[in-house]
Design an enzyme around this catalytic site. Structure first.
Site, PDB file in Angstrom:
ATOM      1  N   GLU A  60       0.834  -1.201   0.000  1.00 40.57           N
ATOM      2  CA  GLU A  60       0.000   0.000   0.000  1.00 40.57           C
ATOM      3  C   GLU A  60       0.871   1.256   0.000  1.00 40.57           C
ATOM      4  O   GLU A  60       0.599   2.229  -0.710  1.00 40.57           O
ATOM      5  CB  GLU A  60      -0.901   0.041   1.248  1.00 40.57           C
ATOM      6  CG  GLU A  60      -1.845  -1.135   1.400  1.00 40.57           C
ATOM      7  CD  GLU A  60      -1.225  -2.314   2.144  1.00 40.57           C
ATOM      8  OE1 GLU A  60      -0.002  -2.539   2.008  1.00 40.57           O
ATOM      9  OE2 GLU A  60      -1.965  -3.012   2.842  1.00 40.57           O
ATOM     10  N   CYS A  92      -0.284   0.784   7.875  1.00 43.32           N
ATOM     11  CA  CYS A  92      -0.655   1.256   6.534  1.00 43.32           C
ATOM     12  C   CYS A  92      -1.902   2.116   6.556  1.00 43.32           C
ATOM     13  O   CYS A  92      -2.042   3.029   5.747  1.00 43.32           O
ATOM     14  CB  CYS A  92      -0.886   0.063   5.612  1.00 43.32           C
ATOM     15  SG  CYS A  92       0.647  -0.719   5.158  1.00 43.32           S
ATOM     16  N   ASP A 208      17.944 -42.978   4.599  1.00 42.84           N
ATOM     17  CA  ASP A 208      18.231 -42.324   3.312  1.00 42.84           C
ATOM     18  C   ASP A 208      19.392 -41.335   3.369  1.00 42.84           C
ATOM     19  O   ASP A 208      19.947 -40.966   2.335  1.00 42.84           O
ATOM     20  CB  ASP A 208      16.983 -41.581   2.801  1.00 42.84           C
ATOM     21  CG  ASP A 208      15.852 -42.537   2.469  1.00 42.84           C
ATOM     22  OD1 ASP A 208      16.112 -43.749   2.386  1.00 42.84           O
ATOM     23  OD2 ASP A 208      14.714 -42.067   2.298  1.00 42.84           O
ATOM     24  N   GLU A 301       8.327 -34.545   4.033  1.00 38.75           N
ATOM     25  CA  GLU A 301       8.721 -35.502   2.987  1.00 38.75           C
ATOM     26  C   GLU A 301       8.707 -36.960   3.439  1.00 38.75           C
ATOM     27  O   GLU A 301       9.195 -37.833   2.737  1.00 38.75           O
ATOM     28  CB  GLU A 301      10.096 -35.119   2.436  1.00 38.75           C
ATOM     29  CG  GLU A 301      10.121 -33.726   1.820  1.00 38.75           C
ATOM     30  CD  GLU A 301      11.173 -33.573   0.732  1.00 38.75           C
ATOM     31  OE1 GLU A 301      11.691 -34.581   0.236  1.00 38.75           O
ATOM     32  OE2 GLU A 301      11.462 -32.424   0.379  1.00 38.75           O
TER      33      GLU A 301
HETATM   34  N1  LIG Z   1       9.596 -42.754  -1.132  1.00 40.93           N
HETATM   35  C1  LIG Z   1       9.669 -41.641  -0.445  1.00 40.93           C
HETATM   36  O1  LIG Z   1       9.313 -40.566  -0.918  1.00 40.93           O
HETATM   37  C2  LIG Z   1      10.195 -41.679   0.954  1.00 40.93           C
HETATM   38  C3  LIG Z   1      10.324 -40.487   1.664  1.00 40.93           C
HETATM   39  C4  LIG Z   1      10.770 -40.555   2.964  1.00 40.93           C
HETATM   40  C5  LIG Z   1      11.086 -41.766   3.525  1.00 40.93           C
HETATM   41  N2  LIG Z   1      10.982 -42.895   2.815  1.00 40.93           N
HETATM   42  C6  LIG Z   1      11.281 -44.188   3.419  1.00 40.93           C
HETATM   43  O2  LIG Z   1      10.461 -44.337   4.554  1.00 40.93           O
HETATM   44  C7  LIG Z   1      11.100 -45.165   5.485  1.00 40.93           C
HETATM   45  C8  LIG Z   1      11.047 -44.506   6.833  1.00 40.93           C
HETATM   46  O3  LIG Z   1       9.713 -44.285   7.177  1.00 40.93           O
HETATM   47  P1  LIG Z   1       9.225 -44.597   8.642  1.00 40.93           P
HETATM   48  O4  LIG Z   1       7.751 -44.496   8.619  1.00 40.93           O
HETATM   49  O5  LIG Z   1       9.811 -45.890   9.095  1.00 40.93           O
HETATM   50  O6  LIG Z   1       9.899 -43.479   9.528  1.00 40.93           O
HETATM   51  P2  LIG Z   1       9.888 -41.875   9.499  1.00 40.93           P
HETATM   52  O7  LIG Z   1       8.492 -41.388   9.358  1.00 40.93           O
HETATM   53  O8  LIG Z   1      10.924 -41.375   8.597  1.00 40.93           O
HETATM   54  O9  LIG Z   1      10.397 -41.578  10.982  1.00 40.93           O
HETATM   55  C9  LIG Z   1       9.667 -42.112  12.040  1.00 40.93           C
HETATM   56  C10 LIG Z   1      10.169 -41.619  13.358  1.00 40.93           C
HETATM   57  O10 LIG Z   1       9.872 -40.233  13.517  1.00 40.93           O
HETATM   58  C11 LIG Z   1       9.937 -39.976  14.905  1.00 40.93           C
HETATM   59  N3  LIG Z   1       8.954 -38.977  15.303  1.00 40.93           N
HETATM   60  C12 LIG Z   1       9.249 -37.788  15.915  1.00 40.93           C
HETATM   61  N4  LIG Z   1       8.159 -37.113  16.192  1.00 40.93           N
HETATM   62  C13 LIG Z   1       7.140 -37.850  15.770  1.00 40.93           C
HETATM   63  C14 LIG Z   1       5.750 -37.669  15.822  1.00 40.93           C
HETATM   64  N5  LIG Z   1       5.205 -36.570  16.337  1.00 40.93           N
HETATM   65  N6  LIG Z   1       4.981 -38.625  15.293  1.00 40.93           N
HETATM   66  C15 LIG Z   1       5.505 -39.732  14.742  1.00 40.93           C
HETATM   67  N7  LIG Z   1       6.823 -39.971  14.678  1.00 40.93           N
HETATM   68  C16 LIG Z   1       7.636 -39.033  15.185  1.00 40.93           C
HETATM   69  C17 LIG Z   1       9.654 -41.286  15.619  1.00 40.93           C
HETATM   70  O11 LIG Z   1      10.804 -41.622  16.369  1.00 40.93           O
HETATM   71  P3  LIG Z   1      10.916 -41.046  17.848  1.00 40.93           P
HETATM   72  O12 LIG Z   1       9.741 -41.599  18.604  1.00 40.93           O
HETATM   73  O13 LIG Z   1      12.229 -41.534  18.324  1.00 40.93           O
HETATM   74  O14 LIG Z   1      10.840 -39.589  17.768  1.00 40.93           O
HETATM   75  C18 LIG Z   1       9.475 -42.276  14.503  1.00 40.93           C
HETATM   76  O15 LIG Z   1      10.019 -43.526  14.797  1.00 40.93           O
HETATM   77  C19 LIG Z   1      12.498 -45.372   4.998  1.00 40.93           C
HETATM   78  O16 LIG Z   1      12.581 -46.631   4.377  1.00 40.93           O
HETATM   79  C20 LIG Z   1      12.674 -44.310   3.957  1.00 40.93           C
HETATM   80  O17 LIG Z   1      13.571 -44.704   2.940  1.00 40.93           O
HETATM   81  C21 LIG Z   1      10.547 -42.889   1.537  1.00 40.93           C
END
Ligand SMILES: NC(=O)c1ccc[n+]([C@@H]2O[C@H](COP(=O)([O-])OP(=O)(O)OC[C@H]3O[C@@H](n4cnc5c(N)ncnc54)[C@H](OP(=O)(O)O)[C@@H]3O)[C@@H](O)[C@H]2O)c1
Length: 367
Positions: A60, A92, A208, A301
């Site tokens: 503005e 403003c 990853d 992600e």
């Molecule tokens: N294809 C794709 O685009 C893509 C993208 C990303 C990942 N990936 C794959 O996904 C896999 C990992 O996924 P994932 O589901 O096992 O794990 P993740 O979602 O990457 O991480 C999970 C961890 O996040 C922590 N966390 C912290 N705050 C949280 C909350 N508020 N709620 C939930 N969790 C929380 C927890 O550990 P704490 O309790 O210790 O905090 C939990 O164990 C891998 O194989 C990776 O390669 C693929």
């Protein structure tokens, strides 16, 4: 001026103001993109401007400066309600009144607690006519990030994932798997270039070891990388710590973890991480903390665990699912069930990116 509503002139001028607002894209966070146009009572545009970055003059004021004396008796078109408080710059509304503007046309109100109708009320109390709602939907869409953050105090959250056709995100637990191709990767980097922060769960960092930077895309502001990690499992050797010039790395953890794992916390701090102690680390708490740190948008992600937590907490605004023409089979790591199928998204769209598809849409919107 009633005629302006009828003949669509207001819409034309507001379109112009919206075009100016867009010039601030990617530069204004945590502020909104705002454009303004001053139109004389004979219908000539005598001034225009946009908000270029936080701390710079508001749109503005730019438009009124450009108009000078020609602003007297004119109409001011603003894509967002003008502010009535002293922020990084002055209010403003006072400038608008001083300039002698007779009528103000606003596209959409500003839900920030400090504005929230106060700008419009201030102008009306001084006898300035204010009309609200011209191109409201377009203005709300343009500033969906800011409006979400201003109204809810949390970032606008986009869930982003790459899946196989059979809804797997990795070939198996602990297996780093490249799923999509270069065109999809370029689209992801372009999205990273526009958000304030990118977030992942701790398991994704362990498996990853991603950089989480915006590569090959122009980015003007630092990109915050957020790790959800309540047990401090993030390795201080993670590759992302070699990219601190791109922006800070913030680990959302708990006060209890910091208290019980001091050596791990010290190593992460030494690697360059900022540790944020939360009470529980639950998704809603994390999002409020990010919002309080002026993170207005977050690209979450993955993986599945943090996605599911965000989805259950009701903090997801948009979903971007990249689907590759491959199947990873029953041993693959599944993404979420069809609670997030594209059919359930509003304005779902499909875009081809090389051999992959991007399915995206909004979950909830404020407009
Ligand atoms: N294809 C794709 O685009 C893509 C993208 C990303 C990942 N990936 C794959 O996904 C896999 C990992 O996924 P994932 O589901 O096992 O794990 P993740 O979602 O990457 O991480 C999970 C961890 O996040 C922590 N966390 C912290 N705050 C949280 C909350 N508020 N709620 C939930 N969790 C929380 C927890 O550990 P704490 O309790 O210790 O905090 C939990 O164990 C891998 O194989 C990776 O390669 C693929």
């Amino acid at each position: 001026m009633v005629a302006a509503w009828r003949d669509g002139t207001d819409g034309v001028h507001m379109d112009r103001a919206l075009a100016f607002a867009r010039q601030g894209r990617g530069r204004t966070s945590p502020n909104p993109m705002v454009g303004a146009v001053v139109v004389s009572d004979t219908g000539s545009v005598v001034g225009s401007g946009f908000h270029a970055r936080a701390g710079a003059a508001h749109a503005e004021v730019c438009a009124l400066d450009a108009a000078g004396a020609a602003a007297r008796g004119a109409t001011l078109y603003c894509t967002l309600e003008p502010c009535a408080h002293q922020g990084r710059t002055g209010p403003c509304v006072a400038r608008i009144a001083e300039a002698g503007i007779r009528r103000v046309v606003v596209a959409v109100g500003d839900p920030s607690p400090r504005v929230n109708g106060a700008g419009i009320a201030w102008l009306r109390q001084r006898g300035i006519q204010v009309d609200v709602g011209v191109r409201r939907a377009e203005a709300a869409r343009l500033n969906e990030v800011f409006l979400t953050w201003a109204a809810l105090g949390r970032p606008f959250v986009t869930l982003k994932i790459a899946t196989s056709r059979d809804n797997r995100i990795a070939a198996g637990p602990g297996v780093r798997t490249q799923i999509t191709g270069s065109a999809a990767a370029a689209a992801v980097h372009a999205t990273r270039a526009e958000v304030d922060a990118v977030g992942v769960g701790s398991t994704t960092v362990l498996v990853d070891d991603p950089l989480l930077t915006a590569r090959g895309a122009r980015r003007r502001l630092p990109l915050t990388r957020v790790v959800f990690d309540r047990r401090l499992r993030t390795p201080p050797t993670a590759k992302m710590f070699g990219t601190l010039e791109a922006g800070p790395i913030v680990i959302m953890t708990t006060a209890a973890a910091l208290g019980s794992q001091e050596p791990a916390a010290d190593r992460l701090r030494a690697a360059g991480a900022a540790l944020q102690p939360l009470e529980t680390g639950a998704m809603a708490e994390v999002m409020q903390r990010l919002g309080a740190s002026e993170i207005t948008s977050l690209l979450l992600e993955g993986g599945t665990t943090v996605h599911r937590a965000a989805w259950s907490a009701g903090v997801v605004d948009r979903v971007q699912r990249y689907v590759a023409p491959v199947c990873l089979g029953a041993r693959g790591v599944p993404w979420m069930d069809d609670g997030m199928s594209v059919a359930k998204l509003r304005d779902a769209r499909v875009r081809r990116l090389g051999v992959d598809m991007l399915l995206e849409g909004h979950v909830q919107r404020l407009d």
